[in-house]
Design an enzyme around this catalytic site. Sequence first.
Site, PDB file in Angstrom:
ATOM      1  N   GLU A 180     -19.275  35.442 -16.525  1.00 52.42           N
ATOM      2  CA  GLU A 180     -20.243  34.568 -17.185  1.00 52.42           C
ATOM      3  C   GLU A 180     -21.189  35.315 -18.115  1.00 52.42           C
ATOM      4  O   GLU A 180     -21.444  34.871 -19.230  1.00 52.42           O
ATOM      5  CB  GLU A 180     -21.065  33.804 -16.127  1.00 52.42           C
ATOM      6  CG  GLU A 180     -20.299  32.715 -15.402  1.00 52.42           C
ATOM      7  CD  GLU A 180     -20.013  31.523 -16.288  1.00 52.42           C
ATOM      8  OE1 GLU A 180     -20.598  31.417 -17.386  1.00 52.42           O
ATOM      9  OE2 GLU A 180     -19.187  30.675 -15.894  1.00 52.42           O
ATOM     10  N   SER A 181     -21.735  36.414 -17.664  1.00 58.41           N
ATOM     11  CA  SER A 181     -22.824  37.051 -18.416  1.00 58.41           C
ATOM     12  C   SER A 181     -22.719  38.560 -18.499  1.00 58.41           C
ATOM     13  O   SER A 181     -23.599  39.194 -19.091  1.00 58.41           O
ATOM     14  CB  SER A 181     -24.167  36.699 -17.750  1.00 58.41           C
ATOM     15  OG  SER A 181     -24.226  37.243 -16.437  1.00 58.41           O
TER      16      SER A 181
END
Length: 580
Positions: A180-181
């Site tokens: 995700e990040s």
Amino acid sequence: MPVKRLPFVILASTFFSGCSTSQVAENWHTPSAWFENDKQEQRTDPLDSEQVVVAKGDEDLKADVAAGNGKDSGANARLDDAISPELRAQAQEAREKLDNPRHADGATHNDDLWSRLRAGFAMDHSVDNERVQAQLDWYARHPRYIDRVVERGSRYLHYIIEETEKRGLPSEMALLPVVESAFDPFAYSHGRAAGLWQFIPSTGKYFGLTQSWWHDDRRDVIAATDAALTYLDRLANRFDGDYTLALAAYNSGGGTVSSAMRRNRNAGKPTDYWSLRLPTETRHYVPKLIALAKIFDDPKAYGVDLPPLKDEPYFDVVETGSQLDLAQAAELAGVDIDEIYLLNPSYNRWATNPDGPHRLLVPTRQAESFRAALSEFPKEQRVSWQNYSVRKGDSLNSIARRFSTTPPVIRQVNKLNSDLIRIGQQLLIPSASKGSDTYALSQSQRLERTQDRKRKGNKLRYTVRRGDTFWDIAREHRVSVREVAAWNGMAPGDPLIPGKDLVIWSNTAKASSMVATNSRGKAMVRKVGYRVRSGDSLSAIASRFSVNVRDIASWNDLNTDRYLQPGQSLVLYVDIRNSP
């Protein structure tokens, strides 16, 4: 950018929304969201949504590492973008702290966090699929990528693994922030997703992740982790314990996955994740996680050396009891202020949220000394205040900008009934105890670095007016919507607040022009939904609605090389005077 399935041609509200209220004393009322009070946000259950959320940090870091040609060019990457010269050294130091937290030395098998992670693996790693293999091949060619995400994630991994175990979830879920990040707590995507777990505003609100001028719970390590794991648990229950389907739904919405399963079922085809026709982002989403899990399960098989991490908490939670200046907190805890921001990335400004929760995460080694120092620190000194005498030409807006606060804060603290002020009037203003460059990881400083980055063209400054849209501004300056948003640390779907200052890099403006003016007429721009019909093309739709193909692609995160599919939903921003 989330792809929303809308009915055929629906008019929605315009971009702008009004400012909300924030406060700075213990008796302030609960603030409403500064940048998320737009009524067009859907309030539907995310388990039934049909939104594709494109993860931010993973692809950015992948590109950064790959660009090094074997060397780590990403080692010098900033948290947001390039920085103004006067803050360059401090920002670089902050990045190094993100990428180089303390590691435990001499970890043994019994207290090794990696052993604990592997013990909780429960997904099928033996799946033979070309999408998984493609991800494995990339990671094997770029071991520095794994090094980088481990260095960043070591601040948060122990807590996330522990919370995953409490819910009885497979520990592979603890690796999802990599996808995700890339474990960057400040990651913000063009689809308006934020934080380690990349929550979009509507899903964040559904799970209680509130937002205000002071804070954004989507970036809160504790709150966002709880919300993400709760969401994943509910999705797993919905799909009868199939975590590949649950993960796909986390990325594209439960409605999207259910629809794909229904289509396969009606066609007599298998309904497992690997057989479904899903959005491109979602098709690669689960393979990324499976590939990462295989590497962490047997790193030597892929040429990866994981640094030792002890199975012990990196941070502790300290109750502060009231609002606290983050620079004061850093001094009391005996740590650098950047460490405070990296453990508490939800705070947008120079202090904690006045309305709570009144807690800070601090490194475990400093927790007890911080508690002791805080207990002896007078509450009236936890936030600094300044007496300000109103001068000629002042307004609440200009004063608020000068002191990094908001007009509603000043109104409430000084018991003002309106924005009217008079010359010589004395105002009490909450203010930071240190200079703005001290708070290098605050939202305003991150935005300043983003806007100061040198790009192609001539730099213009534009002040948002009531009724402005990204589409209007981009069209006037012959740039794309995505570019305007990226230059200002925003997403194309973010509301534009009147009075907000934007930076535009124009190739058409004269070098001497420093301020962009709004020379267009009153365009009647509206947001509409369009469902693709058989035979449609991007150029045909653009011609029909008098818009640009590049803008349609930007608004909907489309690859212009791919064909549109009948039934596909698009979002358009059109001047209804010039379109059907």
